[in-house]
Design a protein around this motif. Structure first.
Motif, short mmCIF file in Angstrom:
data_model
loop_
_atom_site.label_atom_id
_atom_site.label_comp_id
_atom_site.label_asym_id
_atom_site.label_seq_id
_atom_site.Cartn_x
_atom_site.Cartn_y
_atom_site.Cartn_z
N GLY A 159 -26.59 -6.97 -7.54
CA GLY A 159 -25.79 -7.69 -6.55
C GLY A 159 -26.40 -7.66 -5.17
O GLY A 159 -26.36 -8.66 -4.43
N LYS A 164 -25.28 -11.01 -3.15
CA LYS A 164 -23.85 -11.15 -3.43
C LYS A 164 -23.07 -9.89 -3.09
O LYS A 164 -21.84 -9.90 -3.11
CB LYS A 164 -23.63 -11.54 -4.89
N TYR A 180 -17.74 -9.15 -8.12
CA TYR A 180 -19.12 -9.38 -8.55
C TYR A 180 -19.32 -8.94 -9.99
O TYR A 180 -19.99 -9.61 -10.78
CB TYR A 180 -20.11 -8.63 -7.64
N TYR A 184 -20.97 -10.69 -13.24
CA TYR A 184 -22.12 -10.03 -13.88
C TYR A 184 -21.90 -9.89 -15.37
O TYR A 184 -22.76 -10.21 -16.19
CB TYR A 184 -22.30 -8.66 -13.23
N ASN A 189 -25.33 -13.99 -14.10
CA ASN A 189 -26.46 -13.43 -13.36
C ASN A 189 -27.63 -13.21 -14.31
O ASN A 189 -27.45 -12.86 -15.47
CB ASN A 189 -26.09 -12.09 -12.73
#
Length: 283
Positions: A159, A164, A180, A184, A189
């Protein structure tokens, strides 16, 4: 995963016509005569055909030993004794070995983390929502806290690198990370940066020489006590055997430091793929 593992083993997949054939690629990675995972993990006697070549059970046990310098919790068995486990894709025994190897890797990884990142990962892992995300692993009775903390640390790093998450670790707040983490886990991602490579010292030859020296000392001691007149012949015989084994160690050396890294890569990426099944409770 196959491409990364083949690269680690120095097997150029692009040079083979099987590129794109998943089963053929996996077979090549495992059984390539000179650089395959089995060949690199085989002992000297397995390499020369005296013993049956190693299988996944033995590869995992040897990787655990090479990584941690300690024996696995599961005892050593021959390839024939563990054939059934290796033929079973749902083997609990192999799963236990894989988690044990992953745990040793995670403990080393966590120790090497930046102290602030390690503390933040532990702090976030202890939050109820994140902790219970790993309930399936907890229920198996595995000692997986280090694995979970490693995973959280990797997510934090990912991240931060992607912009992010706040670049200041101390400014990463729980709700921000939770948002986040959902993306993920959802696979939005890239996973290419999730695997952190580690270097392992190639100490096999050193250990081998030490064993020869120890055996030599014992034989000389026994020879001195029991057979003084024959001691020169015993020493000469041991010297010949030791030299022969030493030469064999170089001719058939299994490149265990490389096979250990490749095995870790396989097991770790399997774990990362399994995280796609994890989910956080909807708030």
């Amino acid at each position: 995963m196959r491409s990364a593992t083949a690269f680690k083993l120095d097997i150029p997949l692009l040079h083979y016509e099987i590129l794109g054939n998943a089963h053929a690629e996996a077979d090549l990675i495992l059984f390539e005569p000179k650089k395959g995972l089995q060949r690199r993990t085989n002992s000297i006697f397995e390499s020369v055909g005296v013993s049956t070549k190693c299988n996944w059970y033995q590869i995992l046990r040897r990787a655990i030993h090479d990584l941690s310098d300690a024996e696995s919790s599961l005892k050593s068995k021959t390839a024939k004794e563990t054939f059934g486990e290796c033929a079973n894709p749902s083997s609990k025994v192999l799963h236990t070995l894989e988690m044990e190897l992953l745990d040793h890797m995670a403990k080393r990884h966590v120790q090497m983390l930046n102290p602030e990142l390690r503390q933040k990962a532990i702090e976030l892992y202890e939050k109820d929502e994140i902790y219970h995300m790993f309930d399936e692993l907890h229920e198996e009775g595995c000692q997986i806290h280090s694995i979970c903390i490693m995973f959280i640390a990797i997510a934090i790093s990912s991240g931060m690198q992607s912009g992010k998450l706040n670049m200041d670790i101390n400014q990463i707040h729980y709700n921000e990370f939770l948002e986040y983490l959902r993306s993920y886990l959802g696979g939005t991602n890239a996973v290419g940066d999730k695997v952190h490579s580690a270097q392992f010292a190639g100490t096999q030859v050193v250990f081998f020489i030490a064993r020869v020296i120890v055996v030599g000392s014992i034989v000389n001691l026994v020879g001195t006590v029991l057979f003084p007149p024959f001691l020169p012949f015993v020493s000469a015989g041991l010297f010949c055997v030791g030299v022969a084994l030493f030469v064999a160690a170089f001719i058939y050396r299994p490149s265990r430091e490389i096979s250990c890294q490749a095995t870790l890569l396989i097991v770790f990426q399997q774990f990362l793929l399994a995280t796609s099944k994890m989910d956080l409770p909807v708030s």
